[in-house]
Design an enzyme around this catalytic site. Sequence first.
Site, PDB file in Angstrom:
ATOM      1  N   SER A 286       0.835  -1.204   0.000  1.00  9.24           N
ATOM      2  CA  SER A 286       0.000   0.000   0.000  1.00  9.24           C
ATOM      3  C   SER A 286       0.866   1.248   0.000  1.00  9.24           C
ATOM      4  CB  SER A 286      -0.904   0.012   1.241  1.00  9.24           C
ATOM      5  OG  SER A 286      -1.529   1.270   1.401  1.00  9.24           O
TER       6      SER A 286
ATOM      7  N   TYR B 246      -1.553   0.056   9.895  1.00  7.95           N
ATOM      8  CA  TYR B 246      -1.702  -0.668   8.630  1.00  7.95           C
ATOM      9  C   TYR B 246      -0.470  -0.461   7.746  1.00  7.95           C
ATOM     10  CZ  TYR B 246      -3.603  -1.684   3.950  1.00  7.95           C
ATOM     11  OH  TYR B 246      -3.822  -2.165   2.679  1.00  7.95           O
TER      12      TYR B 246
ATOM     13  N   LYS C 213       2.316  -3.295   6.533  1.00  5.91           N
ATOM     14  CA  LYS C 213       2.633  -3.521   5.120  1.00  5.91           C
ATOM     15  C   LYS C 213       4.123  -3.302   4.856  1.00  5.91           C
ATOM     16  CE  LYS C 213      -1.294  -4.658   3.194  1.00  5.91           C
ATOM     17  NZ  LYS C 213      -1.445  -5.946   2.475  1.00  5.91           N
TER      18      LYS C 213
END
Length: 325
Positions: A123, A147, A151
């Site tokens: 991402s 998040y 990642k």
Amino acid sequence: MTKVLITGGGGFIGQKLARRLAADGSLRGRQITAMTLIDLAEPKAPEAPFPVRTLAADISDASAVAQAYEGGQDVIFHLAAVVSGAAEADFDLGMRVNLDGTLNIFQAARRQGDSPVLVYSSSCAVHGGEAPDPVTDGVELNPQTSYGTQKAIGELLLNDMSRKGFLDGRGLRLPTISIRPGRPNAAASSFMSSIFREPLQGEPANCPVSRDYPVWHLPPRMIVEHLLHAATIDGADFGPNRNINLPGRTDTVGEMVDAMTRVAGPEPAKLITWNADPVIEKIVMGWRQRLLPEKAVRLGFRAPDSFEDSVRWFLEDDHRDVAQS
């Protein structure tokens, strides 16, 4: 002969990718002989000229992942993840799925012993903080969310395990995907689809940010194209860093709404409300929305021409009337 595994195979990208592979019948110049789709709930199997196995599995359970790898896999598309808003709200859940689950997927590929191709869905949330604007290739990762951090760790593992020859990894930092089909989810970026998807189907939607908020975006059609392209490139072409920023477009929300109006007329935009949400704003303001992905362009990835195309493709592919016909 090629065997394919898709984690997150019940999600909208996983389903689009599975249908495309079923229609193509081949990958990396070889006939597909089997495909496995796994997700928390058993995914829907597309009609295909080869066997399709569907499994309900939690990727944080190593034994469930091992079951998905039974018989070996030649190409793995790792799409499964807890999305941004949910990972921020529940740190332990994000770590269990996005970090532990990803490690399970990578370790299972390693145990095969034949370095399978593994396409990792990362991402642009790995960028933030002190990253320059625009973000250029080679900038250190500085995520500002749990998040993005999870990642980023996955990217480092992908690089190291590719260097060791355990797998042949390729990591794609996805921009915001718009326009997503279905219903809103727990992603902080969910509104970037819902403010178009719902109004185009005659339903109201709220935008929690201002019209001048910029969005780095790609449509679903091009995400599938990029995933397939990543799987076909020689891994050595990526160089020592197997992770790339994908080409996308940067448009403000207002510009995207104007593009929708040019395609669909003025009525959909009238269904959008503009009530700010401080929680969503705090998350998305930490993301970088302007990138210069020169490496990806050299590798043959491309950006969309306009958001108007994204609107047209949604109406062709994912509008409720199309889905039900």
